[in-house]
Scaffold this motif. Structure first.
Motif, PDB file in Angstrom:
ATOM      1  N   PRO A 159       0.643  -1.417   0.127  1.00  0.00           N
ATOM      2  CA  PRO A 159       0.139  -0.074   0.104  1.00  0.00           C
ATOM      3  C   PRO A 159       0.820   1.194  -0.090  1.00  0.00           C
ATOM      4  O   PRO A 159       0.416   2.284  -0.507  1.00  0.00           O
ATOM      5  CB  PRO A 159      -1.033  -0.124   1.275  1.00  0.00           C
ATOM      6  N   ARG A 160       2.134   1.186   0.604  1.00  0.00           N
ATOM      7  CA  ARG A 160       2.755   2.251   0.810  1.00  0.00           C
ATOM      8  C   ARG A 160       4.283   2.164  -0.232  1.00  0.00           C
ATOM      9  O   ARG A 160       5.127   2.948   0.054  1.00  0.00           O
ATOM     10  CB  ARG A 160       3.111   2.775   2.129  1.00  0.00           C
ATOM     11  N   MET A 161       4.176   1.595  -1.415  1.00  0.00           N
ATOM     12  CA  MET A 161       5.309   1.267  -2.273  1.00  0.00           C
ATOM     13  C   MET A 161       4.787   1.201  -3.611  1.00  0.00           C
ATOM     14  O   MET A 161       3.817   0.628  -4.028  1.00  0.00           O
ATOM     15  CB  MET A 161       6.065  -0.079  -1.494  1.00  0.00           C
ATOM     16  N   LEU A 162       5.681   1.738  -4.509  1.00  0.00           N
ATOM     17  CA  LEU A 162       5.455   1.669  -5.691  1.00  0.00           C
ATOM     18  C   LEU A 162       6.656   1.079  -6.327  1.00  0.00           C
ATOM     19  O   LEU A 162       7.776   1.075  -5.766  1.00  0.00           O
ATOM     20  CB  LEU A 162       5.416   3.118  -6.490  1.00  0.00           C
ATOM     21  N   SER A 163       6.476   0.395  -7.377  1.00  0.00           N
ATOM     22  CA  SER A 163       7.917  -0.556  -8.139  1.00  0.00           C
ATOM     23  C   SER A 163       7.469  -0.121  -9.627  1.00  0.00           C
ATOM     24  O   SER A 163       6.592  -0.313 -10.251  1.00  0.00           O
ATOM     25  CB  SER A 163       8.210  -1.852  -7.765  1.00  0.00           C
ATOM     26  N   VAL A 164       8.868   0.295 -10.202  1.00  0.00           N
ATOM     27  CA  VAL A 164       9.055   0.242 -11.600  1.00  0.00           C
ATOM     28  C   VAL A 164       9.928  -0.746 -12.157  1.00  0.00           C
ATOM     29  O   VAL A 164      11.132  -0.550 -11.703  1.00  0.00           O
ATOM     30  CB  VAL A 164       9.354   1.670 -12.058  1.00  0.00           C
ATOM     31  N   SER A 165       9.517  -1.559 -13.026  1.00  0.00           N
ATOM     32  CA  SER A 165      10.439  -2.499 -13.442  1.00  0.00           C
ATOM     33  C   SER A 165      10.626  -1.996 -14.680  1.00  0.00           C
ATOM     34  O   SER A 165       9.844  -2.076 -15.893  1.00  0.00           O
ATOM     35  CB  SER A 165       9.584  -3.762 -13.557  1.00  0.00           C
ATOM     36  N   VAL A 166      11.904  -1.396 -14.878  1.00  0.00           N
ATOM     37  CA  VAL A 166      12.249  -0.842 -16.371  1.00  0.00           C
ATOM     38  C   VAL A 166      13.071  -1.791 -17.233  1.00  0.00           C
ATOM     39  O   VAL A 166      13.522  -2.917 -17.039  1.00  0.00           O
ATOM     40  CB  VAL A 166      13.518  -0.008 -15.783  1.00  0.00           C
ATOM     41  N   TRP A 167      12.311  -1.962 -18.543  1.00  0.00           N
ATOM     42  CA  TRP A 167      12.601  -3.037 -19.365  1.00  0.00           C
ATOM     43  C   TRP A 167      13.790  -3.084 -20.139  1.00  0.00           C
ATOM     44  O   TRP A 167      14.577  -4.013 -20.393  1.00  0.00           O
ATOM     45  CB  TRP A 167      11.506  -2.931 -20.707  1.00  0.00           C
ATOM     46  N   ASP A 168      14.618  -1.628 -20.216  1.00  0.00           N
ATOM     47  CA  ASP A 168      15.866  -1.668 -20.952  1.00  0.00           C
ATOM     48  C   ASP A 168      16.933  -1.267 -19.761  1.00  0.00           C
ATOM     49  O   ASP A 168      16.721  -0.283 -18.993  1.00  0.00           O
ATOM     50  CB  ASP A 168      15.688  -0.467 -21.824  1.00  0.00           C
ATOM     51  N   LYS A 169      17.873  -2.139 -19.508  1.00  0.00           N
ATOM     52  CA  LYS A 169      18.719  -1.964 -18.453  1.00  0.00           C
ATOM     53  C   LYS A 169      19.454  -0.430 -18.393  1.00  0.00           C
ATOM     54  O   LYS A 169      19.660   0.034 -17.363  1.00  0.00           O
ATOM     55  CB  LYS A 169      19.784  -3.013 -18.377  1.00  0.00           C
ATOM     56  N   SER A 170      19.701  -0.023 -19.551  1.00  0.00           N
ATOM     57  CA  SER A 170      20.383   1.052 -19.670  1.00  0.00           C
ATOM     58  C   SER A 170      19.541   2.295 -19.528  1.00  0.00           C
ATOM     59  O   SER A 170      20.067   3.626 -19.146  1.00  0.00           O
ATOM     60  CB  SER A 170      20.925   1.515 -21.465  1.00  0.00           C
ATOM     61  N   MET A 171      18.234   2.327 -19.294  1.00  0.00           N
ATOM     62  CA  MET A 171      17.553   3.328 -18.815  1.00  0.00           C
ATOM     63  C   MET A 171      17.055   3.454 -17.495  1.00  0.00           C
ATOM     64  O   MET A 171      16.730   4.427 -16.941  1.00  0.00           O
ATOM     65  CB  MET A 171      16.078   3.134 -19.593  1.00  0.00           C
ATOM     66  N   VAL A 172      17.587   2.413 -16.517  1.00  0.00           N
ATOM     67  CA  VAL A 172      17.425   2.551 -15.104  1.00  0.00           C
ATOM     68  C   VAL A 172      17.968   3.774 -14.480  1.00  0.00           C
ATOM     69  O   VAL A 172      17.145   4.546 -13.788  1.00  0.00           O
ATOM     70  CB  VAL A 172      18.127   1.240 -14.423  1.00  0.00           C
ATOM     71  N   GLY A 173      19.120   4.207 -14.946  1.00  0.00           N
ATOM     72  CA  GLY A 173      19.633   5.401 -14.176  1.00  0.00           C
ATOM     73  C   GLY A 173      18.970   6.725 -14.631  1.00  0.00           C
ATOM     74  O   GLY A 173      18.663   7.581 -13.777  1.00  0.00           O
TER      75      GLY A 173
END
Length: 186
Positions: free
Chosen positions: A63-77
């Motif tokens: 309930p108090r957490m969002l997560s973003v699973s980024v598809w392209d490793k180079s875009m995480v930063g």
């Protein structure tokens, strides 16, 4: 251009300002995690400005957490940096291609900041509605000048445009009032 002013288009554009405000308000958090919190954030990726939901999947594991699973490793930063610079008052944690965003409790100071932001969004919506009103009034003046409507018709249509404007701004003010109560409710 026809002999009649396009009141439907004027009303549709005013409704668009209200819908845009509702979307902005959805991104204002009230202490709960919501994927719409990240909607206004754009990332400079692949030579274009892209919303986060086009670079990864956004979910709510708690309930108090969002997560973003980024598809392209180079875009995480880049995604991490965009979230940090968005002024949301959150501190993302990077774990591989997963970015966890804990949503902190809102303190009174932060609640006041949120109310100010809601007021800013509301004023932008009011300005948009007034711009639509001005465009409608200009259209009426042109129709009267070109002899397509009479002076009496111009007054009738102008009153109708003003009535739409007043009704829409009243609705915008009601939205602000309910959003303020929601934000300030502890």
């Amino acid at each position: 251009m026809s002999d009649e002013p396009d009141l439907d288009t004027i009303e549709r554009r005013m409704r668009g300002a209200v819908e845009s405000l509702k979307h902005e308000f959805a991104g204002l958090r009230t202490g709960r995690a919501s994927p719409t919190l990240l909607d206004p954030i754009v990332v400079e990726a692949y030579g274009a400005q892209m919303p986060i939901n086009q670079l990864g999947s956004v979910s709510i594991p708690e309930p108090r957490m969002l997560s973003v699973s980024v598809w392209d490793k180079s875009m995480v930063g880049l995604v991490d940096k965009a979230i940090r610079n968005a002024g949301l008052g959150v501190n993302p944690v990077v774990d591989g291609t997963l970015i966890r965003i804990p949503i902190p409790e809102l303190n009174q100071e932060r609640r006041q900041e949120m109310v100010k932001l809601a007021s800013k969004y509301t004023e932008q919506a009011r300005v948009a509605v007034r711009n639509v009103r001005r465009d409608g009034m200009d259209q009426l003046k042109k129709l009267e000048k070109d002899g397509k409507i009479s002076e009496d018709d111009h007054k009738i249509y102008a009153d109708e445009v003003q009535s739409m404007t007043d009704k829409t701004i009243g609705e915008i003010d009601q939205l602000l009032g309910s959003k303020e109560r929601e934000i300030l409710h502890v």
